[in-house]
Scaffold this active site. Structure first.
Site, PDB file in Angstrom:
ATOM      1  CG  HIS A  66      32.845  64.923  53.108  1.00 19.11           C
ATOM      2  ND1 HIS A  66      32.608  64.610  54.428  1.00 19.11           N
ATOM      3  CD2 HIS A  66      32.927  63.733  52.456  1.00 19.11           C
ATOM      4  CE1 HIS A  66      32.543  63.293  54.569  1.00 19.11           C
ATOM      5  NE2 HIS A  66      32.730  62.733  53.390  1.00 19.11           N
ATOM      6  CG  ASP A 142      28.439  47.324  41.129  1.00 23.52           C
ATOM      7  OD1 ASP A 142      28.973  46.223  40.932  1.00 23.52           O
ATOM      8  OD2 ASP A 142      29.052  48.400  41.082  1.00 23.52           O
ATOM      9  CG  ASP A 160      32.761  59.508  48.960  1.00 25.31           C
ATOM     10  OD1 ASP A 160      31.882  59.587  49.844  1.00 25.31           O
ATOM     11  OD2 ASP A 160      33.971  59.291  49.216  1.00 25.31           O
TER      12      ASP A 160
HETATM   13  N1  SAM Z   1      35.772  58.969  51.492  1.00 23.75           N
HETATM   14  C1  SAM Z   1      35.982  57.592  51.638  1.00 23.75           C
HETATM   15  C2  SAM Z   1      37.326  57.245  51.049  1.00 23.75           C
HETATM   16  O1  SAM Z   1      37.934  58.119  50.409  1.00 23.75           O
HETATM   17  O2  SAM Z   1      37.840  56.160  51.267  1.00 23.75           O
HETATM   18  C3  SAM Z   1      34.872  56.808  51.014  1.00 23.75           C
HETATM   19  C4  SAM Z   1      33.679  56.949  51.783  1.00 23.75           C
HETATM   20  S1  SAM Z   1      32.260  56.077  51.331  1.00 23.75           S
HETATM   21  C5  SAM Z   1      31.957  55.355  52.840  1.00 23.75           C
HETATM   22  C6  SAM Z   1      32.669  54.757  50.295  1.00 23.75           C
HETATM   23  C7  SAM Z   1      31.459  53.966  49.896  1.00 23.75           C
HETATM   24  O3  SAM Z   1      31.638  53.337  48.620  1.00 23.75           O
HETATM   25  C8  SAM Z   1      31.142  52.809  50.860  1.00 23.75           C
HETATM   26  O4  SAM Z   1      29.946  53.073  51.521  1.00 23.75           O
HETATM   27  C9  SAM Z   1      31.030  51.578  49.970  1.00 23.75           C
HETATM   28  O5  SAM Z   1      30.020  50.693  50.342  1.00 23.75           O
HETATM   29  C10 SAM Z   1      30.758  52.222  48.602  1.00 23.75           C
HETATM   30  N2  SAM Z   1      31.072  51.373  47.452  1.00 23.75           N
HETATM   31  C11 SAM Z   1      32.138  50.553  47.299  1.00 23.75           C
HETATM   32  N3  SAM Z   1      32.062  49.912  46.112  1.00 23.75           N
HETATM   33  C12 SAM Z   1      30.932  50.342  45.491  1.00 23.75           C
HETATM   34  C13 SAM Z   1      30.323  50.071  44.234  1.00 23.75           C
HETATM   35  N4  SAM Z   1      30.860  49.189  43.386  1.00 23.75           N
HETATM   36  N5  SAM Z   1      29.180  50.716  43.919  1.00 23.75           N
HETATM   37  C14 SAM Z   1      28.630  51.617  44.781  1.00 23.75           C
HETATM   38  N6  SAM Z   1      29.150  51.908  46.006  1.00 23.75           N
HETATM   39  C15 SAM Z   1      30.298  51.295  46.346  1.00 23.75           C
END
Ligand code: SAM
Length: 410
Positions: A66, A142, A160
């Site tokens: 982070h 999205d 992220d």
């Molecule tokens: N730090 C973590 C890692 O490196 O794997 C990622 C943490 S964060 C929880 C990742 C977030 O991305 C998830 O909450 C997921 O729902 C979101 N996410 C995945 N695809 C996405 C998209 N197309 N648009 C927006 N958010 C998305």
């Protein structure tokens, strides 16, 4: 006594690698509209959140990722007012960004509302300060659509995301990066979660290839995050202002003081600068690029065969791969003692060598990649007439590419 449950990280299972945690207490588990979510307590790493079998965040080592995903771009830029976070469900990145008092607004675009609701209940250390801060706004959308349509402009965009699977796959495409470039303010910085180069080489090479086409300054920086298993974690970095990444340690330190000198546990001005000094194997992944791969492959194959066959004619020969475009990014040949190491047992005259990794530090091999030409110096035995097959690391399901059997005709 109930049997100990172990929960595995399955991201690399198809590559024959798995890491498991003892789940001392499962706090929450569900299948959301977008992904499988499980939160459990582990005696080593504290709370562990996994989405679709991939570790997202743990209490013990979250600060490394982070802090580096947030403070590096914000302090490299130096005048950030608007931050966009794509993904970021657990709000750990937003919490760090809001520590910078000069920032006017932090906008988080998360696809899965269930992750936000879940984080409010189970990660209050992140969500409490974030949702209490008027500068924070959360948009459920999205990320791909948001960057393609928003009228707003951002000084820093932090992606992220989950890994390139499920809803996160689109966040590693050229179209998405083009969308990010579109909504970056002039001189803005894009940083991306870009996997673990040792285990996901194609992912970084692919993103950096797109960055190179879209931005003047494209590279990555690294940090070691224990539960993002596999060594260095790469964070993609792109901007049209090359001066930002060159800011001196003293300049970064002065900006940090002005930003409020908030507490950090990993990031320092020196670590900031050092993170861009890449180990060679990672630097090479950032240099490879699909379009140049054809020539790269041709030159590489010729140099290898010529070295084995001991003659120097016909350098730069081309080959006609069987089927589809070739993307050599992440194609890997591991050499030991002058011989391809993978499946050494199959290295017989006319046999097949399964290419698995380019490893310039392996014994007796010097591989140089300059632009789209490759030199390979191999000392050790010779294996004339061998054919090479390889799979493209970025999409392991691709069938091996068989070369025409004329390698020995030089
Ligand atoms: N730090 C973590 C890692 O490196 O794997 C990622 C943490 S964060 C929880 C990742 C977030 O991305 C998830 O909450 C997921 O729902 C979101 N996410 C995945 N695809 C996405 C998209 N197309 N648009 C927006 N958010 C998305």
């Amino acid at each position: 006594m109930a049997e100990q449950r172990w929960i595995a990280e399955t991201l690399f299972e198809s590559d024959g690698f798995r890491m498991s945690y003892a789940a001392d207490r499962v706090l929450y588990e569900t299948q959301t509209a977008h992904q499988h979510l499980v939160l459990f307590e582990n005696r080593q790493f504290g709370k562990v959140l996994m989405l679709d079998g991939a570790t997202q965040v743990t209490t013990k080592d979250e600060f490394i990722y982070h802090e580096m995903m947030t403070h590096v771009p914000i302090l490299a830029h130096g005048k950030v007012r608007e931050v966009l976070i794509i993904g970021g469900g657990d709000c750990g990145i937003a919490e760090e960004a809001l520590k910078h008092r000069a920032i006017k607004r932090v906008t988080q675009v998360e696809i899965d509302p269930a992750v936000i609701e879940f984080a409010k209940r189970h990660f209050p250390e992140f969500t409490k300060p974030v949702f209490a801060d008027k500068r924070f706004e959360c948009v459920i959308d999205d990320g791909m659509r948001y960057v393609a349509e928003t009228k707003r402009r951002f000084d820093v965009i932090i992606v992220d995301s989950t890994d390139p699977q499920g809803p996160g796959a689109v966040l590693f495409t050229k179209a998405f990066y083009q969308g990010c470039k579109r909504c970056l303010a002039p001189g803005g910085i894009l940083v991306t979660q870009n996997g673990v180069p040792m285990l996901q080489p194609g992912e970084l090479a692919s993103s950096l290839g797109h960055f190179r086409e879209l931005f003047r300054d494209a590279t990555c920086y690294v940090a070691a995050i224990p539960t993002y298993v596999g060594g260095h974690m790469a964070m993609g970095y792109a901007s049209d202002d090359r001066r930002l990444r060159a800011a001196s340690e003293a300049t970064i330190a002065a900006r940090y003081r002005r930003a409020g000198r908030f507490a950090t546990r990993y990031w320092t001005p020196a670590v900031h600068r050092a993170a861009f000094a890449l180990p060679r194997f990672i630097a090479m992944q950032t240099q490879a690029r699909a379009a140049k791969t054809q020539a790269l492959f041709g030159a590489m194959r010729s140099a290898m065969v010529l070295a084995h066959a001991g003659c120097l004619a016909n350098v730069g020969g081309t080959c006609t791969p069987t089927g589809g475009s070739v993307n050599m990014e992440g194609a890997i040949i591991n050499m030991v003692n002058g011989y391809p190491a993978a499946n050494i047992s199959t290295i017989t005259p006319g046999g097949i060598v399964l290419a698995t990794q380019i490893n310039p530090s392996a014994d007796g091999v010097t591989v140089g990649v300059v632009g789209n030409s490759v030199t390979i110096d191999i000392n050790g035995g010779t294996v004339p007439n061998c054919r090479i097959t390889y799979t493209e690391a970025t999409s392991p399901n691709l069938s091996p590419l068989i070369l025409p059997p004329d390698v020995s005709g030089c």
